[in-house]
Motif scaffolding. Structure first.
Motif, short mmCIF file in Angstrom:
data_model
loop_
_atom_site.label_atom_id
_atom_site.label_comp_id
_atom_site.label_asym_id
_atom_site.label_seq_id
_atom_site.Cartn_x
_atom_site.Cartn_y
_atom_site.Cartn_z
N TYR A 134 -43.09 12.66 -72.00
CA TYR A 134 -41.77 13.17 -72.39
C TYR A 134 -41.12 13.17 -71.14
CZ TYR A 134 -40.30 11.97 -76.77
OH TYR A 134 -39.49 10.66 -78.12
N TYR A 135 -42.54 14.01 -70.58
CA TYR A 135 -42.43 14.39 -69.11
C TYR A 135 -42.64 13.47 -68.29
CZ TYR A 135 -43.96 16.76 -64.79
OH TYR A 135 -44.09 16.85 -63.50
N TYR A 136 -43.70 12.44 -68.42
CA TYR A 136 -43.84 11.93 -67.34
C TYR A 136 -42.38 10.08 -67.40
CZ TYR A 136 -48.20 12.42 -66.47
OH TYR A 136 -49.99 13.12 -65.57
N ARG A 137 -41.91 10.83 -68.50
CA ARG A 137 -41.10 9.35 -68.36
C ARG A 137 -39.50 9.89 -68.55
NH1 ARG A 137 -39.51 8.39 -74.85
NH2 ARG A 137 -37.62 7.85 -74.93
N PHE A 138 -39.23 10.90 -68.20
CA PHE A 138 -38.25 11.81 -67.68
C PHE A 138 -37.94 11.85 -66.06
CE2 PHE A 138 -34.86 15.34 -66.93
CZ PHE A 138 -34.36 14.56 -68.22
N ILE A 139 -39.83 12.32 -65.62
CA ILE A 139 -39.46 12.25 -64.50
C ILE A 139 -39.77 10.81 -63.65
CG2 ILE A 139 -40.02 15.16 -64.04
CD1 ILE A 139 -42.96 13.28 -63.61
N GLU A 140 -40.00 10.46 -64.21
CA GLU A 140 -39.74 8.64 -63.00
C GLU A 140 -38.02 8.28 -63.72
OE1 GLU A 140 -41.34 4.44 -64.56
OE2 GLU A 140 -41.69 5.92 -65.56
N ARG A 141 -37.75 8.63 -64.75
CA ARG A 141 -36.23 7.99 -65.07
C ARG A 141 -35.50 9.32 -64.00
NH1 ARG A 141 -32.29 6.53 -64.53
NH2 ARG A 141 -30.61 5.34 -65.54
N PHE A 142 -35.55 10.47 -63.81
CA PHE A 142 -34.69 10.81 -63.15
C PHE A 142 -35.83 12.36 -62.17
CE2 PHE A 142 -33.04 10.57 -67.44
CZ PHE A 142 -31.98 10.52 -67.05
N PRO A 143 -35.52 11.26 -60.70
CA PRO A 143 -36.98 12.13 -60.25
C PRO A 143 -36.81 13.18 -59.48
CG PRO A 143 -36.42 10.09 -59.25
CD PRO A 143 -36.18 9.88 -60.69
N THR A 144 -35.14 13.11 -59.12
CA THR A 144 -34.82 14.72 -58.25
C THR A 144 -33.17 15.17 -59.51
OG1 THR A 144 -33.54 13.31 -57.55
CG2 THR A 144 -35.62 13.33 -56.39
N ILE A 145 -33.02 16.72 -58.67
CA ILE A 145 -32.01 17.26 -59.00
C ILE A 145 -31.17 16.30 -58.60
CG2 ILE A 145 -30.62 19.38 -58.86
CD1 ILE A 145 -33.06 20.27 -58.68
N GLN A 146 -30.51 15.75 -57.87
CA GLN A 146 -29.44 14.69 -57.84
C GLN A 146 -29.35 13.40 -58.93
OE1 GLN A 146 -27.17 15.27 -54.32
NE2 GLN A 146 -25.85 14.30 -56.58
N SER A 147 -30.52 12.28 -59.08
CA SER A 147 -30.48 11.78 -59.85
C SER A 147 -30.20 12.47 -61.32
CB SER A 147 -31.51 10.34 -59.68
OG SER A 147 -33.08 12.07 -59.96
N LEU A 148 -30.59 13.16 -62.00
CA LEU A 148 -30.06 13.96 -62.90
C LEU A 148 -28.86 14.05 -63.18
CD1 LEU A 148 -31.33 14.81 -65.99
CD2 LEU A 148 -31.81 16.23 -65.02
N ALA A 149 -28.07 15.08 -61.74
CA ALA A 149 -26.93 15.63 -62.12
C ALA A 149 -25.87 14.20 -62.06
CB ALA A 149 -26.67 16.11 -61.18
N ASP A 150 -25.83 12.94 -61.06
CA ASP A 150 -25.84 11.62 -61.39
C ASP A 150 -25.67 11.13 -62.66
OD1 ASP A 150 -25.12 12.75 -59.01
OD2 ASP A 150 -25.75 11.05 -57.97
N ALA A 151 -27.07 10.91 -63.31
CA ALA A 151 -26.87 10.29 -64.59
C ALA A 151 -25.40 10.37 -65.36
CB ALA A 151 -28.53 10.11 -64.69
N ASP A 152 -25.91 8.89 -66.23
CA ASP A 152 -25.17 9.00 -67.77
C ASP A 152 -25.26 10.03 -68.24
OD1 ASP A 152 -24.12 7.67 -70.88
OD2 ASP A 152 -22.19 7.13 -68.56
N ILE A 153 -25.11 10.55 -69.32
CA ILE A 153 -25.41 11.47 -70.47
C ILE A 153 -25.63 10.71 -71.08
CG2 ILE A 153 -23.01 11.65 -71.43
CD1 ILE A 153 -25.61 14.22 -71.52
N ASP A 154 -25.43 9.30 -71.88
CA ASP A 154 -25.80 8.46 -72.85
C ASP A 154 -27.37 8.26 -72.48
OD1 ASP A 154 -24.17 8.62 -74.23
OD2 ASP A 154 -23.48 6.63 -73.84
N ASP A 155 -27.93 7.98 -70.97
CA ASP A 155 -29.35 7.36 -70.40
C ASP A 155 -29.79 8.67 -70.22
OD1 ASP A 155 -27.55 5.04 -69.62
OD2 ASP A 155 -27.51 5.43 -67.29
N VAL A 156 -29.53 10.50 -70.32
CA VAL A 156 -29.95 11.41 -70.68
C VAL A 156 -30.77 11.31 -72.15
CG1 VAL A 156 -30.14 13.66 -69.93
CG2 VAL A 156 -28.75 11.96 -68.35
#
Length: 358
Positions: free
Chosen positions: A47-69
């Motif tokens: 899950y760690y690899y999967r998460f940082i691959e999908r959201f590699p930065t704080i900015q990308s996580l902040a911008d992501a749709d909650i459903d994607d997260v």
């Protein structure tokens, strides 16, 4: 006894090679700590690899749709962690110019970070000499130093933190905290610890006094409460209906079928008798296709008894049309679902059913 030196020497020979230990990126360390709050290391790595691959930065996580997260998090459970992680990313952007604060005191202000996680990040990423005290630390210190104060009491938490703060290596606090984690996972385990070859065997109060099983001391836990969920998979022309859980409860922000919770278990005939009283079925002609046997799903403080009803309607009423998402049945798994529903969908042909009354 030089506790820190003995521990760090053991760690040098036995440290686990974990991906979040091979980075100095504070964001990656933050993600790993949130994942590991309620997850075993073996499961958490993928899950760690999967998460940082999908959201590699704080900015990308902040911008992501909650459903994607939530979809990336699906299967890990304790979904509040994922919501808090995204909220924390937004908070870091807005309040800290996109950079994680470097002290435990400031990290505690970030959404979802408690005392242990904040201390872990502060010591691993920024070298702050603050002890990260979790179950491993309670177990190790209570056994070695013979501490009988309950670990889940306020006085116990203070006592263990003070001792850990006294023992921590001021020059290598991150390695010290990592060493305690691995020592608890590999050496001083909850059951069947490797006491004879332990470097603390000559000093350990529990080993010397045959009290390994008695420590640490915990207060009595309340038995889990039972909850009874009834899920209605409403079919119409190859589609079904799901809705995001918005209430402050388990599985917040995940999707589910129309559901009913009752204070006690209902029999199949009682369920069928009350179908006409459900708002999302009102005015529709309903055919009951299947009613599953209750499925037991255990959470930390409650046991869910879930029953799934597969229904077919001649036409969806206004409640389904306005309050639910109409989804092709084959695409339901594209949405973030509680593990209970996801497992049901995967195993549905093999699920045992009552004989449904037509």
């Amino acid at each position: 006894m030089d506790f820190s030196s003995i521990l760090l020497k053991w760690y040098q020979a036995n440290a686990r090679d974990l991906p979040w230990r091979n980075t100095t990126n504070p964001y990656y360390i933050w993600v790993s700590e949130v994942i590991l709050q309620q997850t075993r290391v073996v499961q958490g790595i993928s899950y760690y690899y999967r998460f940082i691959e999908r959201f590699p930065t704080i900015q990308s996580l902040a911008d992501a749709d909650i459903d994607d997260v939530m979809k990336v998090w699906q299967g890990l459970g304790y979904y509040t962690r994922a919501r808090n992680l995204k909220a924390g990313a937004i908070q870091v952007l807005e309040q800290y110019d996109g950079r994680l604060p470097t002290t435990c005191k400031e990290l505690l202000k970030i959404k979802g970070l408690g005392a242990y996680s904040a201390a872990a990040i502060a010591s691993f990423a920024f070298g702050e000499a603050v002890p990260a005290v979790d179950g491993n630390v309670y177990r190790i210190l209570s056994r070695i130093f013979g501490i009988f104060t309950p670990i889940d009491s306020i006085s116990g938490k203070k006592e263990f933190f003070a001792l850990a703060n006294e023992l921590i290596s001021r020059s290598e606090p991150g390695r010290f905290n990592q060493a305690l984690i691995d020592f608890g996972a590999l050496q001083c385990t909850p059951k069947s610890p490797r006491c004879p070859e332990c470097p603390f065997a000559d000093y350990c109060y529990a080993f010397q006094n045959n009290l390994i099983a008695a420590l640490p001391v915990k207060g009595k836990k309340k038995p889990p409460t039972d909850r009874f969920f009834y899920y209605f998979m409403v079919k119409h022309q190859g589609y079904s209906y799901i809705k995001r859980r918005e209430q402050k409860d388990i599985w917040h922000s995940l999707y589910e079928f129309p559901m009913l919770e009752t204070s006690a278990a209902l029999k199949p005939d009682e369920l069928i008798a009350m179908l006409n009283n459900l708002s999302f079925l009102s005015g529709s002609k309903v055919k009951v296709l299947n009613i599953s046997q209750p499925i037991r799903h255990v959470l930390s403080h409650r046991t869910i008894w879930a029953t799934f009803l597969i229904l077919e309607v001649d036409k969806p009423n206004y409640v389904l049309a306005e309050e639910y998402v109409r989804v092709p049945i084959d695409n339901i798994n594209n949405y973030s679902l509680p593990r209970l529903i996801d497992a049901y969908m995967a195993a549905e042909p093999a699920v045992k059913y009552f004989s449904a009354k037509k």
